[in-house]
Design an enzyme around this catalytic site. Structure first.
Site, short mmCIF file in Angstrom:
data_model
loop_
_atom_site.label_atom_id
_atom_site.label_comp_id
_atom_site.label_asym_id
_atom_site.label_seq_id
_atom_site.Cartn_x
_atom_site.Cartn_y
_atom_site.Cartn_z
N ASP A 18 0.83 -1.22 0.00
CA ASP A 18 0.00 0.00 0.00
C ASP A 18 0.86 1.26 0.00
OD1 ASP A 18 0.98 -0.06 2.54
OD2 ASP A 18 -0.90 0.45 3.51
N HIS A 35 1.30 3.27 -8.61
CA HIS A 35 1.21 1.82 -8.81
C HIS A 35 2.36 1.32 -9.67
CE1 HIS A 35 -2.46 1.72 -6.67
NE2 HIS A 35 -3.22 2.27 -7.59
N LEU A 128 12.46 -20.07 -4.39
CA LEU A 128 11.57 -18.99 -3.95
C LEU A 128 10.21 -19.13 -4.62
CD1 LEU A 128 10.91 -16.26 -2.57
CD2 LEU A 128 11.94 -15.11 -4.54
C1 FPP Z 1 -2.63 -0.11 -2.54
O1 FPP Z 1 -2.04 1.19 -2.43
C2 FPP Z 1 -2.18 -0.76 -3.77
C3 FPP Z 1 -2.98 -1.35 -4.69
C4 FPP Z 1 -4.42 -1.40 -4.53
C5 FPP Z 1 -2.46 -1.94 -5.94
C6 FPP Z 1 -1.10 -2.55 -5.89
C7 FPP Z 1 -0.80 -3.19 -7.18
C8 FPP Z 1 0.26 -2.91 -7.96
C9 FPP Z 1 1.30 -1.96 -7.59
C10 FPP Z 1 0.43 -3.60 -9.28
C11 FPP Z 1 0.77 -5.02 -9.08
C12 FPP Z 1 1.67 -5.51 -10.09
C13 FPP Z 1 2.61 -6.43 -9.83
C14 FPP Z 1 3.48 -6.86 -10.93
C15 FPP Z 1 2.79 -7.04 -8.50
P1 FPP Z 1 -2.97 2.45 -2.46
O2 FPP Z 1 -3.26 2.78 -3.87
O3 FPP Z 1 -4.16 2.13 -1.61
O4 FPP Z 1 -2.12 3.57 -1.85
P2 FPP Z 1 -2.67 4.54 -0.74
O5 FPP Z 1 -2.86 3.66 0.46
O6 FPP Z 1 -1.58 5.53 -0.57
O7 FPP Z 1 -3.93 5.14 -1.27
#
Ligand code: FPP
Length: 204
Positions: A18, A35, A128
């Site tokens: 997050d 992201h 892994l």
């Molecule tokens: C939460 O942070 C993150 C997500 C909902 C998405 C995470 C997914 C990726 C980064 C892409 C995945 C791809 C791979 C290859 C693993 P947030 O957006 O809620 O951040 P915030 O808490 O600051 O709002």
């Protein structure tokens, strides 16, 4: 090459990925950029985990709750996952066993195909294992297990009064894997948010 000189690494590390949105906001960038940065760091974490001898890495990439986000944001995340899975050369080269945990039924057919392909192509690697949690929820996982247990009890395959912890664990997405020792939440939040509810019982 493994970093043998360092203290032993935890066997199983979980990451609730997050803070991407906040990271981007702080820099005046769109959430999408956050992201993208998160996905890049994920790749580095995989490499580092491998080097340090971590055996299992579970990353929360998309929760059952995340469907409530704006459609374009969901699409961007799905696209990043698709891209990662399609790039098989990378994780084959790194000798990573990829597993996707969560309910795949709601994912696009294209993504489901990529998941099947990635799991098959990497199933023989042993050092892994990377679990990508996609459309994952801890309660959903337990409910899914309850459904399957009820079914196996009704057909006589299991005896409801004799179920023990290991029996239940046979029905989880993490079947055969040790529990996480450490769960990291990079944003600094201190909540579990439906991540590995059963498996995190003793995690730090
Ligand atoms: C939460 O942070 C993150 C997500 C909902 C998405 C995470 C997914 C990726 C980064 C892409 C995945 C791809 C791979 C290859 C693993 P947030 O957006 O809620 O951040 P915030 O808490 O600051 O709002």
């Amino acid at each position: 090459q493994k970093d043998a000189a360092l203290a032993p690494a935890p066997c199983h590390v979980g990451i609730i990925m997050d803070g991407n949105g906040r990271w981007a906001k702080k820099r005046g960038m769109p959430r999408k950029a956050g992201h993208a940065a998160g996905a890049k760091v994920f790749r580095e974490v995989v490499k580092y985990s491998s080097r340090r001898g971590v055996r299992f890495l579970t990353v929360y990439a998309f929760s059952t709750e995340n469907w409530k986000r704006p459609a374009h944001e969901v699409a961007v995340i799905m696209q990043m996952l698709q891209h990662y899975l399609d790039d098989s050369e990378q994780y084959i080269k790194e000798e990573i066993r990829l597993r996707i945990i969560g309910d795949r039924a709601r994912l696009s057919e294209r993504l489901q195909k990529a998941i099947d392909k990635a799991e098959k192509a990497s199933e023989h690697f042993t050092d892994l294992t990377v679990n990508l949690a996609v459309n994952y929820g801890g309660r959903e996982e337990l409910l899914h297990a309850a459904h399957m247990i009820a079914q196996d009890c009704s057909t006589g395959k299991k005896n409801a009064t004799q179920l023990e912890f290991p029996d239940l664990e046979q029905y989880l997405y993490t079947i055969g894997q040790p529990d996480p020792d450490l769960i990291i939440r990079p944003s600094g939040e201190k909540r579990l948010s439906n991540f590995m509810l059963w498996q995190s019982a003793y995690a730090e």
